[in-house]
Design a protein around this motif. Sequence first.
Motif, PDB file in Angstrom:
ATOM      1  N   LYS A  13      -2.649   6.430  -7.597  1.00  0.00           N
ATOM      2  CA  LYS A  13      -2.469   5.287  -8.499  1.00  0.00           C
ATOM      3  C   LYS A  13      -1.674   5.697  -9.731  1.00  0.00           C
ATOM      4  O   LYS A  13      -0.727   4.997 -10.134  1.00  0.00           O
ATOM      5  CB  LYS A  13      -3.831   4.730  -8.915  1.00  0.00           C
ATOM      6  CG  LYS A  13      -3.741   3.597  -9.950  1.00  0.00           C
ATOM      7  CD  LYS A  13      -5.104   3.049 -10.322  1.00  0.00           C
ATOM      8  CE  LYS A  13      -4.971   1.980 -11.411  1.00  0.00           C
ATOM      9  NZ  LYS A  13      -6.272   1.371 -11.758  1.00  0.00           N
ATOM     10  N   GLU A  14      -2.048   6.815 -10.337  1.00  0.00           N
ATOM     11  CA  GLU A  14      -1.318   7.296 -11.513  1.00  0.00           C
ATOM     12  C   GLU A  14       0.148   7.544 -11.176  1.00  0.00           C
ATOM     13  O   GLU A  14       1.050   7.196 -11.946  1.00  0.00           O
ATOM     14  CB  GLU A  14      -1.961   8.584 -12.038  1.00  0.00           C
ATOM     15  CG  GLU A  14      -3.345   8.382 -12.634  1.00  0.00           C
ATOM     16  CD  GLU A  14      -3.989   9.698 -13.029  1.00  0.00           C
ATOM     17  OE1 GLU A  14      -3.281  10.730 -13.011  1.00  0.00           O
ATOM     18  OE2 GLU A  14      -5.187   9.696 -13.347  1.00  0.00           O
ATOM     19  N   THR A  24       1.965   6.148  -8.753  1.00  0.00           N
ATOM     20  CA  THR A  24       2.669   4.885  -8.502  1.00  0.00           C
ATOM     21  C   THR A  24       2.945   4.133  -9.792  1.00  0.00           C
ATOM     22  O   THR A  24       4.035   3.579  -9.981  1.00  0.00           O
ATOM     23  CB  THR A  24       1.845   4.001  -7.537  1.00  0.00           C
ATOM     24  OG1 THR A  24       1.671   4.699  -6.297  1.00  0.00           O
ATOM     25  CG2 THR A  24       2.535   2.674  -7.268  1.00  0.00           C
ATOM     26  N   VAL A  25       1.965   4.110 -10.695  1.00  0.00           N
ATOM     27  CA  VAL A  25       2.152   3.419 -11.981  1.00  0.00           C
ATOM     28  C   VAL A  25       3.296   4.044 -12.770  1.00  0.00           C
ATOM     29  O   VAL A  25       4.108   3.342 -13.385  1.00  0.00           O
ATOM     30  CB  VAL A  25       0.837   3.442 -12.801  1.00  0.00           C
ATOM     31  CG1 VAL A  25       1.081   2.996 -14.234  1.00  0.00           C
ATOM     32  CG2 VAL A  25      -0.207   2.546 -12.140  1.00  0.00           C
ATOM     33  N   VAL A  65      -2.917  -2.536  -9.764  1.00  0.00           N
ATOM     34  CA  VAL A  65      -3.053  -1.479  -8.758  1.00  0.00           C
ATOM     35  C   VAL A  65      -4.535  -1.189  -8.525  1.00  0.00           C
ATOM     36  O   VAL A  65      -5.281  -0.940  -9.475  1.00  0.00           O
ATOM     37  CB  VAL A  65      -2.335  -0.184  -9.197  1.00  0.00           C
ATOM     38  CG1 VAL A  65      -2.407   0.857  -8.083  1.00  0.00           C
ATOM     39  CG2 VAL A  65      -0.882  -0.464  -9.570  1.00  0.00           C
ATOM     40  N   SER A  66      -4.961  -1.241  -7.272  1.00  0.00           N
ATOM     41  CA  SER A  66      -6.337  -0.910  -6.891  1.00  0.00           C
ATOM     42  C   SER A  66      -6.356   0.366  -6.067  1.00  0.00           C
ATOM     43  O   SER A  66      -5.369   0.694  -5.403  1.00  0.00           O
ATOM     44  CB  SER A  66      -6.953  -2.050  -6.066  1.00  0.00           C
ATOM     45  OG  SER A  66      -7.015  -3.246  -6.815  1.00  0.00           O
ATOM     46  N   VAL A  67      -7.479   1.077  -6.118  1.00  0.00           N
ATOM     47  CA  VAL A  67      -7.646   2.291  -5.319  1.00  0.00           C
ATOM     48  C   VAL A  67      -8.597   1.989  -4.162  1.00  0.00           C
ATOM     49  O   VAL A  67      -9.771   1.687  -4.381  1.00  0.00           O
ATOM     50  CB  VAL A  67      -8.196   3.452  -6.162  1.00  0.00           C
ATOM     51  CG1 VAL A  67      -8.439   4.673  -5.286  1.00  0.00           C
ATOM     52  CG2 VAL A  67      -7.235   3.792  -7.287  1.00  0.00           C
ATOM     53  N   ALA A 123      -0.856  -1.211 -14.534  1.00  0.00           N
ATOM     54  CA  ALA A 123      -2.047  -0.546 -13.991  1.00  0.00           C
ATOM     55  C   ALA A 123      -3.084  -1.548 -13.476  1.00  0.00           C
ATOM     56  O   ALA A 123      -3.774  -1.282 -12.485  1.00  0.00           O
ATOM     57  CB  ALA A 123      -2.676   0.352 -15.053  1.00  0.00           C
ATOM     58  N   HIS A 133      -6.981   7.959  -6.741  1.00  0.00           N
ATOM     59  CA  HIS A 133      -6.711   7.724  -8.168  1.00  0.00           C
ATOM     60  C   HIS A 133      -5.472   8.500  -8.611  1.00  0.00           C
ATOM     61  O   HIS A 133      -4.716   8.030  -9.470  1.00  0.00           O
ATOM     62  CB  HIS A 133      -7.934   8.127  -8.998  1.00  0.00           C
ATOM     63  CG  HIS A 133      -9.102   7.209  -8.787  1.00  0.00           C
ATOM     64  ND1 HIS A 133      -9.214   5.990  -9.430  1.00  0.00           N
ATOM     65  CD2 HIS A 133     -10.197   7.319  -7.994  1.00  0.00           C
ATOM     66  CE1 HIS A 133     -10.331   5.394  -9.044  1.00  0.00           C
ATOM     67  NE2 HIS A 133     -10.946   6.183  -8.175  1.00  0.00           N
ATOM     68  N   CYS A 151      -0.784  -3.963  -5.750  1.00  0.00           N
ATOM     69  CA  CYS A 151      -0.544  -2.694  -5.054  1.00  0.00           C
ATOM     70  C   CYS A 151      -1.879  -2.013  -4.764  1.00  0.00           C
ATOM     71  O   CYS A 151      -2.842  -2.159  -5.532  1.00  0.00           O
ATOM     72  CB  CYS A 151       0.326  -1.767  -5.899  1.00  0.00           C
ATOM     73  SG  CYS A 151       2.011  -2.346  -6.126  1.00  0.00           S
ATOM     74  N   CYS A 183      -3.439   1.861  -3.705  1.00  0.00           N
ATOM     75  CA  CYS A 183      -3.200   3.296  -3.526  1.00  0.00           C
ATOM     76  C   CYS A 183      -4.434   3.921  -2.890  1.00  0.00           C
ATOM     77  O   CYS A 183      -5.551   3.407  -3.053  1.00  0.00           O
ATOM     78  CB  CYS A 183      -2.886   3.970  -4.860  1.00  0.00           C
ATOM     79  SG  CYS A 183      -1.305   3.434  -5.555  1.00  0.00           S
ATOM     80  N   THR A 209       0.839  -1.195   0.000  1.00  0.00           N
ATOM     81  CA  THR A 209       0.000   0.000   0.000  1.00  0.00           C
ATOM     82  C   THR A 209       0.875   1.246   0.000  1.00  0.00           C
ATOM     83  O   THR A 209       1.713   1.416   0.892  1.00  0.00           O
ATOM     84  CB  THR A 209      -0.936   0.032   1.227  1.00  0.00           C
ATOM     85  OG1 THR A 209      -1.825  -1.083   1.171  1.00  0.00           O
ATOM     86  CG2 THR A 209      -1.764   1.315   1.236  1.00  0.00           C
TER      87      THR A 209
END
Length: 438
Positions: free
Chosen positions: A171-172, A174-175, A185-187, A182, A168, A163, A165, A134
């Motif tokens: 998330k962008e 981290t990606v 990765v979940s929000v 992508a 959102h 992962c 985040c 996380t």
Amino acid sequence: MSAQTELYKEKKKRHVICMASDFFYPNTGGVEEHIYNLSQCLIKRGHKVVVITHSYGKRIGIRYLTAGLKVYYLPIRVFYAQCVLPTMICNIPIIRYILIREQIEIVHGHSAFSVMAHEVSIIGKLLGLKTVFTDHSLFGFADTSAVLTNKYLQMCLCECDHCICVSHTGKENTVLRAKVKAYKVSVIPNAVDAYSFTPDPSQRDSNFITIVIVSRLVYRKGVDLMAAVIADMCPRYPNLRFIIGGDGPKMWLLQEVREQKGFQHCVTLLGSLKHSEVRNVLVKGDIFLNTSLTEAYCMAIVEAASCGLKVVSTRVGGIPEVLPESMIYLTEPKVGSVVEGIEQAMKDLKTNKILCPFECNKKVRDMYNWMDITRRTEIVYDKISLNKNKSLGLQLRSYTTCGVWPFLLVITLMYLLLQLTERIYKRKHIDIARDLKL
């Protein structure tokens, strides 16, 4: 719908999870609170959770917290900013021992800053466990510190199963900086215990408009901007009062403004606060001010909104995603814009164009509930538990994608040391810990 719920309950798998981070109680902060609350809710839902962190002062060894949450405070000294030295190999024997002893299935690391989270995750992966990470923060791409942190994160997340985040925007971020796919990765946002942060309008002083600030006093929290706003508004609004809770390296700046400008009567500096004391400070305010320069998700504004305060915040990072427009005034991270936002909030307070504090609390309770966040995290655990583990060769090949070949040598050395540790202290000789039944 009830039949589907019953079917899900029957199929629900019990997970054994290890939360790993350098940041945990007795230290206080958003990451620490997130780990604690998520662990408590997972235990309530029938899962087993243990926490691995480093020692804090005399707190070394095993401690039990509420609901039987077991915490391992490892005898490892702090290197910098509450993080241990990233040796990658020195802590292998003790971490391996704990993961086997507790029969861990999933390692869940927290915070990109945390060395402990990355080390435990990599060791867990080499032992064949599932890993989740996380990310609680946003990072840039330009300065040396960000470049090094991003590369280290990219190396450590090469083999991470999933992962999470908190926004959102996060998330962008981290990606892009960790080069994670992508779809992996979940929000899942943070939450707040709205029953602990309840409004109490009787605590407000009707003779003044009180602005509350609760924050770590560091550069990225916009303390310079905060000081400039105070210096601008206090002379022009005699009925304005600031209450500031928190401590940090930028405390001197607020003290300097307060002393030089003679604002002792209108600026109160409370210093460091325990989390249990925050609500009693918030309910004294009419407006909550947040001047962060970067933020993935701001817990402070959610807690303030839960207490019924009108929130004025800079429009940075994931903050615009956190609260609806009716509960927040978003401004640019500039003195003039922040002042305008506060003045608009003051105007609405005078004309009573604000939501009822108890209605705000109900909205926050519906939006950010810890049990809901826990259920969404469970879905991630269920999903990765179905994935098949890669062979060692494919795992090692994944680490070459980060572009730092020497790191592959480090991972290989870690694997060889794990094999050597297995020879010296065999798995069958490790006593399995009993589950604590309350």
